[in-house]
Enzyme design. Structure first.
Site, PDB file in Angstrom:
ATOM      1  N   GLU A  13       0.683  -1.232   0.027  1.00 25.21           N
ATOM      2  CA  GLU A  13       0.025  -0.010  -0.113  1.00 25.21           C
ATOM      3  C   GLU A  13       0.863   1.211  -0.306  1.00 25.21           C
ATOM      4  O   GLU A  13       1.913   1.250   0.666  1.00 25.21           O
ATOM      5  CB  GLU A  13      -0.940   0.225   1.201  1.00 25.21           C
ATOM      6  CG  GLU A  13      -1.921  -1.091   1.363  1.00 25.21           C
ATOM      7  CD  GLU A  13      -2.915  -0.885   2.610  1.00 25.21           C
ATOM      8  OE1 GLU A  13      -3.037   0.359   2.934  1.00 25.21           O
ATOM      9  OE2 GLU A  13      -3.263  -2.005   2.987  1.00 25.21           O
TER      10      GLU A  13
ATOM     11  N   LYS B  30       2.426   4.560   1.317  1.00 25.91           N
ATOM     12  CA  LYS B  30       2.457   5.131   2.646  1.00 25.91           C
ATOM     13  C   LYS B  30       2.358   6.452   2.568  1.00 25.91           C
ATOM     14  O   LYS B  30       3.459   6.895   2.212  1.00 25.91           O
ATOM     15  CB  LYS B  30       3.943   4.661   3.095  1.00 25.91           C
ATOM     16  CG  LYS B  30       4.073   5.050   4.668  1.00 25.91           C
ATOM     17  CD  LYS B  30       5.335   4.401   5.199  1.00 25.91           C
ATOM     18  CE  LYS B  30       5.635   4.913   6.856  1.00 25.91           C
ATOM     19  NZ  LYS B  30       5.307   6.380   7.127  1.00 25.91           N
TER      20      LYS B  30
ATOM     21  N   ARG C 139      -2.002  10.103  10.956  1.00 29.85           N
ATOM     22  CA  ARG C 139      -2.867   8.986  11.318  1.00 29.85           C
ATOM     23  C   ARG C 139      -3.971   9.540  11.825  1.00 29.85           C
ATOM     24  O   ARG C 139      -4.020  10.316  12.970  1.00 29.85           O
ATOM     25  CB  ARG C 139      -2.267   7.987  11.931  1.00 29.85           C
ATOM     26  CG  ARG C 139      -3.066   6.559  11.998  1.00 29.85           C
ATOM     27  CD  ARG C 139      -2.025   5.630  12.633  1.00 29.85           C
ATOM     28  NE  ARG C 139      -2.691   4.203  12.547  1.00 29.85           N
ATOM     29  CZ  ARG C 139      -2.187   2.887  12.733  1.00 29.85           C
ATOM     30  NH1 ARG C 139      -0.685   3.076  12.511  1.00 29.85           N
ATOM     31  NH2 ARG C 139      -2.735   2.136  12.735  1.00 29.85           N
TER      32      ARG C 139
ATOM     33  N   ARG D  62      -2.876   9.350  16.524  1.00 30.31           N
ATOM     34  CA  ARG D  62      -2.191   8.097  16.677  1.00 30.31           C
ATOM     35  C   ARG D  62      -1.769   7.872  18.163  1.00 30.31           C
ATOM     36  O   ARG D  62      -1.841   6.787  18.784  1.00 30.31           O
ATOM     37  CB  ARG D  62      -0.733   8.200  15.996  1.00 30.31           C
ATOM     38  CG  ARG D  62       0.329   7.361  15.984  1.00 30.31           C
ATOM     39  CD  ARG D  62       1.621   7.734  15.595  1.00 30.31           C
ATOM     40  NE  ARG D  62       2.545   6.913  15.759  1.00 30.31           N
ATOM     41  CZ  ARG D  62       3.399   6.392  14.833  1.00 30.31           C
ATOM     42  NH1 ARG D  62       2.975   6.418  13.415  1.00 30.31           N
ATOM     43  NH2 ARG D  62       4.065   5.590  15.242  1.00 30.31           N
TER      44      ARG D  62
HETATM   45  P1  AMP Z   1       5.985   5.455  10.769  1.00 30.59           P
HETATM   46  O1  AMP Z   1       5.349   6.703  11.217  1.00 30.59           O
HETATM   47  O2  AMP Z   1       7.102   5.669   9.973  1.00 30.59           O
HETATM   48  O3  AMP Z   1       6.207   4.261  11.871  1.00 30.59           O
HETATM   49  O4  AMP Z   1       4.990   4.747   9.575  1.00 30.59           O
HETATM   50  C1  AMP Z   1       3.835   4.423  10.140  1.00 30.59           C
HETATM   51  C2  AMP Z   1       2.547   5.009   9.939  1.00 30.59           C
HETATM   52  O5  AMP Z   1       2.403   5.363   8.345  1.00 30.59           O
HETATM   53  C3  AMP Z   1       1.400   4.621  10.378  1.00 30.59           C
HETATM   54  O6  AMP Z   1       1.238   4.864  11.724  1.00 30.59           O
HETATM   55  C4  AMP Z   1       0.341   5.670   9.684  1.00 30.59           C
HETATM   56  O7  AMP Z   1      -0.107   6.804  10.082  1.00 30.59           O
HETATM   57  C5  AMP Z   1       1.113   5.642   8.345  1.00 30.59           C
HETATM   58  N1  AMP Z   1       0.458   5.291   6.972  1.00 30.59           N
HETATM   59  C6  AMP Z   1       0.399   5.833   5.877  1.00 30.59           C
HETATM   60  N2  AMP Z   1       0.124   4.834   4.834  1.00 30.59           N
HETATM   61  C7  AMP Z   1      -0.318   3.929   5.563  1.00 30.59           C
HETATM   62  C8  AMP Z   1      -1.054   2.637   5.048  1.00 30.59           C
HETATM   63  N3  AMP Z   1      -1.324   2.375   3.874  1.00 30.59           N
HETATM   64  N4  AMP Z   1      -1.048   1.667   6.006  1.00 30.59           N
HETATM   65  C9  AMP Z   1      -0.891   1.737   7.358  1.00 30.59           C
HETATM   66  N5  AMP Z   1      -0.246   3.051   7.580  1.00 30.59           N
HETATM   67  C10 AMP Z   1      -0.163   4.016   6.933  1.00 30.59           C
END
Ligand code: AMP
Length: 591
Positions: free
Chosen positions: A249, A251, A256, A271
């Protein structure tokens, strides 16, 4: 329980930095408290009165709290101010002065305070609004201080000003419960992860035992702890981890959101389980219009989009939406697109134990989609080339990378857990560290020259999940604009503590220690072995940890992340390993 008894426990907690000792004290405390009190105590010990999603926080201005102090004792205003400055803590300052005033007599008015009545008054203080609210708050506080012993006053003042800081985290309380009941922590964690309500979990455990916890259900209105992703930088490895097949998917680079719908009522949680509904009237509107069901809990990423072109904008743009005032105007100026990726509950059907395909199908059925209100772009992948190609598309479309998700039957939604069912996959260049890290500030050094009077360098840490501690990984002093240093010094002020916080693991001694609270995005040139820093100490080499070489602040304040959401030590180790691999591959090609 008398409040004075709780204060005895707090004093013991404060006198140690040993995690095991702290846990034992908490076990004893929760053993002694009855169910109702135990629930309230767990909030107070964390410095709050409610779970985060309720959105009511303690945080009375010190000035007002001191006004209440002056109402119950005739201490001189200057003296009071001087003492607070000298001690750097309103609690101990007032305790000292009250002890002088009240010599011989324990409280001014006598009588005993109980945990329940302290809680009740504090709650009333947070709830008073409208004209004259400030005076009422001050009077309520003065009323309770009149009955407090100096020691009790210490903690009441810290609580009411939002500066409890006992070094106890929600996880410490869950640990204590698991010891108290002799069960694995995971048994208790589930109830916590689906409700984010530590008080509820403690109260139910105390009144109905561990079996009672299974009666706790997910509910619209209670934020669920988010599922998190691991990270890998090699497409082949990712597919291997996922058994050869995954759903890649986009990102999206935004914030969030957990959307809770109950009829016409829409709630939005961050979040970190904060209630951010009021910041997003536009999101409420589109969710009301375009989510077709009676009630649900869905997750999406909100991304700032260009008003004219509709193109996705970088994460920073979204920070304009973090405000209390002029929200409507900001909504017009900085519109967002919503990209939905999960469904946790729909019309009473709990979905978190179902597979990703099932959840995504259900999700698609309740969304009336358009360009900026849609499912995340996704592609089922079984080979590394397709995966790499899709990553390039994601980046070209303004995304950070991909999240590749397990598609097997075991692909449940694991609330509050970081695991291999979801894997982050971001762009990486040969042998250079391009991935950013989200690190927590644990200390600061004063600046010199132009930077005098402000912090010039920060001590940063990665989060170690295994031990629930923050381990030092670098000192960062570049990438800050003057305004940044100004802002950061102000931001950190309330979080300065006199000694190393118990959850911080660092051998480097900063000028001031900072309670882990803020996450900043840092980039560096590479990850190196370090004899000084404690992140991953002993994991790769005896007596060495990992550090970031030439770290720089990217300009991104990750206010949306809690310290526990920082890049983990495990992730850093993974980044180090893949960096080594890239260097070796590079050498291979050169020869
Ligand atoms: P990180 O903040 O780098 O740990 O990455 C995880 C975060 O990516 C999640 O908490 C979401 O806020 C965001 N995110 C963006 N796109 C997606 C997706 N397709 N599925 C899940 N999380 C996503």
């Amino acid at each position: 329980m008398d409040f004075s008894r709780l204060v005895e426990f707090y004093e013991r907690l404060e006198s140690t930095t040993k995690r095991l000792e702290m846990r034992e004290i908490l076990v004893e405390l929760f053993r002694e408290a009855d169910p109702e009190e135990a629930g309230l105590i767990s909030y107070m010990t964390l410095g709050t009165l409610h779970p985060p999603y309720i959105g009511i926080e303690l945080g009375m201005a010190e000035k007002l709290a001191l006004r209440a102090v002056r109402m119950v004792t005739d201490v001189d205003e200057d003296r009071l101010d001087r003492e607070v400055k000298a001690k750097g803590d309103i609690g101990t300052a007032v305790e000292t002065l009250l002890a002088e005033k009240k010599s011989g007599q324990t409280t001014l008015l006598g009588g005993r305070l109980t945990v329940q009545n302290v809680y009740a008054i504090l709650e009333r203080i947070t709830k008073v609004t409208g004209e004259g609210a400030v005076d009422v708050k001050v009077k309520l506080l003065a009323g309770i201080l009149a009955h407090a012993s100096p020691k009790e006053a210490r903690y009441i003042l810290r609580l009411v000003t939002g500066k409890m800081r006992l070094g106890v985290a929600d996880q410490s309380i869950l640990d204590a419960l698991s010891v108290l009941y002799g069960v694995e922590k995971s048994v208790i964690e589930r109830a916590y992860n689906i409700t984010s309500d530590i008080g509820l979990v403690v109260k139910v455990a105390k009144s109905a035992g561990i079996e009672g916890l299974s009666s706790i259900r997910m509910a619209v209105g209670r934020a669920v702890k988010p599922m998190l992703a691991e990270r890998l930088s090699d497409s082949r490895e990712i597919l291997e981890k996922l058994g050869g097949r995954g759903l890649a998917e986009y990102k999206y680079d935004g914030e969030r959101m957990q959307i809770h719908k109950d009829g016409e009522r829409i709630l939005i949680f961050s979040r970190r389980q904060e209630n951010i509904t009021s910041q997003y009237p536009d999101v409420q509107g589109s969710c009301r219009e375009r989510i077709i069901c009676k009630s649900c809990i869905l997750e999406c990423e909100a991304v700032a989009v260009d008003r004219e072109t509709g193109q996705m904008l970088p994460f920073q743009e979204l920070m304009h939406r973090r405000r209390k005032y002029d929200v409507e105007k900001a909504a017009k100026h900085y519109p967002v697109g919503l990209f939905f990726f999960d469904a946790l509950m729909i019309d009473g059907e709990e979905l978190i134990d179902r597979s990703l395909s099932y959840r995504r199908k259900k999700l698609s059925e309740v969304l009336e989609q358009n360009e900026h209100f849609t499912l995340t772009r996704a592609l089922e992948v079984t080979d590394p080339d397709t995966l790499e190609n899709f990553l390039l598309h994601a980046i070209e479309d303004g995304c950070e990378g991909l999240i590749v998700k397990d598609l097997s039957e075991k692909s449940i939604y694991r609330a509050g857990a970081r695991g291999w069912l979801w894997i982050k996959y971001k762009r990486s260049y040969v042998s250079k560290l391009v991935d950013t890290l989200d690190l927590t500030v644990i200390g600061a050094f004063y600046g010199t020259g132009k930077r005098a009077g402000r912090y010039g360098t920060l001590l940063m840490a990665a989060y170690d999940q295994a031990t629930d501690t923050f381990k030092s990984i670098c000192k960062v002093g570049t990438g800050f604009k003057d305004e940044d240093l100004e802002r950061i010094t102000e931001m950190l002020k309330p979080y300065v503590v006199p000694k190393r916080p118990p959850r911080v693991d660092s051998e480097m001694e900063p000028d001031v220690w900072i309670q882990p609270s803020f996450v900043l995005e840092i980039i560096g040139d590479e990850i190196t072995l370090s004899p000084i820093h404690t992140a991953a100490r002993g994991l790769l080499q005896r007596n060495a940890g990992l550090a970031i070489r030439f770290p720089r602040f990217t300009g991104k304040y990750r206010l949306d992340k809690s310290p526990e959401d920082s890049t983990t030590v495990e992730e850093v180790v993974e980044m180090y390993r893949s960096q080594l691999k890239r260097v070796e591959e590079g050498r291979g090609e050169a020869t």
